[in-house]
Write a protein that holds these residues in place. Structure first.
Motif, PDB file in Angstrom:
ATOM      1  N   ARG A  32       0.800  -1.190  -0.740  1.00  0.00           N
ATOM      2  CA  ARG A  32      -0.182  -0.414  -0.050  1.00  0.00           C
ATOM      3  C   ARG A  32       0.700   1.050  -0.090  1.00  0.00           C
ATOM      4  O   ARG A  32       1.573   1.085   0.637  1.00  0.00           O
ATOM      5  N   ASN A  33       0.191   2.558  -0.954  1.00  0.00           N
ATOM      6  CA  ASN A  33       1.235   3.393  -1.319  1.00  0.00           C
ATOM      7  C   ASN A  33       1.170   4.375   0.804  1.00  0.00           C
ATOM      8  O   ASN A  33      -0.025   4.218   0.986  1.00  0.00           O
ATOM      9  N   ILE A  34       2.189   5.044   0.782  1.00  0.00           N
ATOM     10  CA  ILE A  34       1.828   5.909   2.316  1.00  0.00           C
ATOM     11  C   ILE A  34       2.653   7.310   1.225  1.00  0.00           C
ATOM     12  O   ILE A  34       3.630   7.522   1.097  1.00  0.00           O
ATOM     13  N   THR A  35       1.474   8.383   1.942  1.00  0.00           N
ATOM     14  CA  THR A  35       1.883   9.351   1.909  1.00  0.00           C
ATOM     15  C   THR A  35       2.659  10.359   2.890  1.00  0.00           C
ATOM     16  O   THR A  35       2.195  10.471   4.733  1.00  0.00           O
ATOM     17  N   LEU A  36       4.136  10.794   3.021  1.00  0.00           N
ATOM     18  CA  LEU A  36       4.409  11.373   4.176  1.00  0.00           C
ATOM     19  C   LEU A  36       3.708  12.598   4.367  1.00  0.00           C
ATOM     20  O   LEU A  36       3.366  13.312   3.736  1.00  0.00           O
ATOM     21  N   GLU A  37       3.941  13.056   5.446  1.00  0.00           N
ATOM     22  CA  GLU A  37       4.185  14.930   6.153  1.00  0.00           C
ATOM     23  C   GLU A  37       4.308  15.609   5.111  1.00  0.00           C
ATOM     24  O   GLU A  37       5.286  15.093   4.568  1.00  0.00           O
ATOM     25  N   ALA A  38       4.274  16.912   4.759  1.00  0.00           N
ATOM     26  CA  ALA A  38       4.389  17.750   4.166  1.00  0.00           C
ATOM     27  C   ALA A  38       5.540  18.385   4.898  1.00  0.00           C
ATOM     28  O   ALA A  38       6.342  18.104   6.138  1.00  0.00           O
TER      29      ALA A  38
ATOM     30  N   ASN B 230       2.536  23.044   1.556  1.00  0.00           N
ATOM     31  CA  ASN B 230       1.585  21.244   2.105  1.00  0.00           C
ATOM     32  C   ASN B 230       2.232  20.112   0.248  1.00  0.00           C
ATOM     33  O   ASN B 230       1.564  18.834   0.831  1.00  0.00           O
ATOM     34  N   ARG B 231       3.303  20.478  -0.092  1.00  0.00           N
ATOM     35  CA  ARG B 231       4.125  19.055  -1.211  1.00  0.00           C
ATOM     36  C   ARG B 231       4.292  17.947  -0.187  1.00  0.00           C
ATOM     37  O   ARG B 231       5.691  17.964   1.122  1.00  0.00           O
ATOM     38  N   LYS B 232       3.902  17.027  -0.945  1.00  0.00           N
ATOM     39  CA  LYS B 232       4.162  15.740   0.515  1.00  0.00           C
ATOM     40  C   LYS B 232       4.815  14.392  -0.387  1.00  0.00           C
ATOM     41  O   LYS B 232       4.328  14.585  -1.855  1.00  0.00           O
ATOM     42  N   VAL B 233       5.807  13.767  -0.166  1.00  0.00           N
ATOM     43  CA  VAL B 233       6.288  12.964  -0.557  1.00  0.00           C
ATOM     44  C   VAL B 233       5.713  11.573  -0.944  1.00  0.00           C
ATOM     45  O   VAL B 233       4.615  11.176   0.453  1.00  0.00           O
ATOM     46  N   VAL B 234       5.472  10.733  -2.139  1.00  0.00           N
ATOM     47  CA  VAL B 234       4.488   9.270  -1.572  1.00  0.00           C
ATOM     48  C   VAL B 234       5.513   8.821  -1.519  1.00  0.00           C
ATOM     49  O   VAL B 234       6.142   8.610  -3.231  1.00  0.00           O
ATOM     50  N   ILE B 235       5.722   7.638  -0.991  1.00  0.00           N
ATOM     51  CA  ILE B 235       6.115   6.615  -1.500  1.00  0.00           C
ATOM     52  C   ILE B 235       5.517   5.368  -1.707  1.00  0.00           C
ATOM     53  O   ILE B 235       4.463   4.766  -1.474  1.00  0.00           O
ATOM     54  N   ARG B 236       5.717   4.684  -3.406  1.00  0.00           N
ATOM     55  CA  ARG B 236       4.524   3.619  -4.103  1.00  0.00           C
ATOM     56  C   ARG B 236       5.154   2.971  -3.784  1.00  0.00           C
ATOM     57  O   ARG B 236       6.048   2.246  -4.066  1.00  0.00           O
ATOM     58  N   TYR B 237       4.177   1.749  -4.164  1.00  0.00           N
ATOM     59  CA  TYR B 237       4.496   0.281  -4.090  1.00  0.00           C
ATOM     60  C   TYR B 237       4.704  -0.152  -5.580  1.00  0.00           C
ATOM     61  O   TYR B 237       3.701   0.253  -5.992  1.00  0.00           O
ATOM     62  N   ALA B 238       6.054  -0.490  -6.002  1.00  0.00           N
ATOM     63  CA  ALA B 238       6.229  -0.638  -7.421  1.00  0.00           C
ATOM     64  C   ALA B 238       7.378  -1.580  -8.179  1.00  0.00           C
ATOM     65  O   ALA B 238       8.427  -1.411  -7.696  1.00  0.00           O
ATOM     66  N   PRO B 239       6.038  -3.058  -7.791  1.00  0.00           N
ATOM     67  CA  PRO B 239       7.339  -4.073  -8.310  1.00  0.00           C
ATOM     68  C   PRO B 239       7.970  -3.938  -9.521  1.00  0.00           C
ATOM     69  O   PRO B 239       7.644  -3.899 -10.021  1.00  0.00           O
ATOM     70  N   GLY B 240       9.348  -4.430  -8.559  1.00  0.00           N
ATOM     71  CA  GLY B 240       9.917  -4.501  -9.630  1.00  0.00           C
ATOM     72  C   GLY B 240      11.220  -3.535  -9.590  1.00  0.00           C
ATOM     73  O   GLY B 240      11.893  -3.910 -10.612  1.00  0.00           O
TER      74      GLY B 240
END
Lengths: 211, 76
Positions: free
Chosen positions: A163-169, A198-208
């Motif tokens: 599952r993707n997780i968005t970090l705080e700003a 309020n820009r945030k980093v999204v850590i995304r599930y990206a298999p491979g």
């Protein structure tokens, strides 16, 4: 901007003296270029030529930094020592002192603002762009380590739960730390969403990815 | 607070002599009205107000010791 004037007088020394006086600086604060030595001519009458010098104010970065920061520190009622080092066109200013957390502010907000203003001030005087890093003790270094740990921890969770997780700003500097610390991390990638501040980093599930 | 804002603004602009600050003191807050030369407006506001925001942040932190809220307004 740095002031520079050209002066003409009977002798080189006299021209320099007049130029320094006009700029209101000492000799060690100036760069002096002798354009013409002049010459006395025959019997001081025929063919005499005046000496010409060009005197330019020397850039005293340390003084600029001090003059800008000191009144601010005074208002904040702190005394900070400054250590300035230059490294590949980047200026590092490290502040130390007792009880100077006020300079950092909430999540480094004040430190970032001061750093930004200081870089504007310094770059008014320099020809090439100088990157300015202002730090209090090792605040930025420690903050970077914290962010790197956070990035790895969250990335592991993303890859485990898919599952993707968005970090705080975060500010651009901090987001860059997250992005770069997860480059090559298996099965996740990162991007940013939202508008400043309020820009945030999204850590995304990206298999491979990250292989 | 007025002197400090003047100092910061003068460090940023091309016409420091045109910088002036009017201080309106309230019980719990201070309003500082910053005026600069028209040519220098961009130098104290910045793209998307970035410079103005940094100035406000620094002013806010500097006012902590006085226990006052500082409002910086840039006026035409």
């Amino acid at each position: 901007m740095l002031r520079s004037i050209t002066k003409e007088a009977k002798t080189v020394d006299e021209a320099i003296r007049q130029a320094l006086e006009e700029l209101g600086i000492d000799k060690d604060q100036a760069e002096i270029e002798i354009i013409s030595e002049g010459n006395k001519g025959l019997l001081g009458l025929i063919g005499s030529k005046n000496a010409v010098v060009k005197v330019t104010e020397k850039l005293n970065i340390e003084l600029i930094v001090q003059e800008f920061l000191e009144p601010i520190f005074e208002k904040m009622a702190i005394e900070a020592d400054m250590e300035i080092t230059m490294e590949d066109g980047q200026m590092n200013i490290r502040l130390t002192g007792d009880d100077i957390g006020i300079v950092i502010g909430r999540r480094g907000e004040t430190l970032d603002a001061l750093q930004y203003l200081l870089s504007l001030v310094i770059n008014r005087y320099t020809q090439d762009y100088t990157r300015v890093i202002l730090d209090v003790a090792d605040y930025r270094k420690k903050r970077a380590e914290t962010l790197q740990r956070l990035a790895r921890r969250v990335a592991e969770k993303v890859s485990r739960t898919r599952r993707n997780i968005t970090l705080e700003a975060m500010n651009p500097y901090e987001r860059r730390i997250i992005h770069s610390s997860l480059q090559g991390f298996p099965n996740v990638d990162t991007h940013s969403v939202g508008e400043e501040p309020n820009r945030k980093v999204v850590i995304r599930y990206a298999p491979g990815s990250g292989k | 607070m007025k002197e400090l804002l003047e100092h910061i603004a003068r460090s940023l602009v091309d016409h420091p002599e045109a910088v002036s600050v009017n201080e309106v003191e309230g019980e719990h807050s201070v309003i500082l009205e910053l005026k600069v030369s028209e040519d220098d407006m961009g130098k104290v506001i910045g793209k998307q107000g970035r410079i103005a925001k940094a100035i406000r942040t620094v002013m806010k932190a500097s006012a902590i010791r006085e226990n006052k809220r500082v409002v910086v307004e840039i006026i035409q």
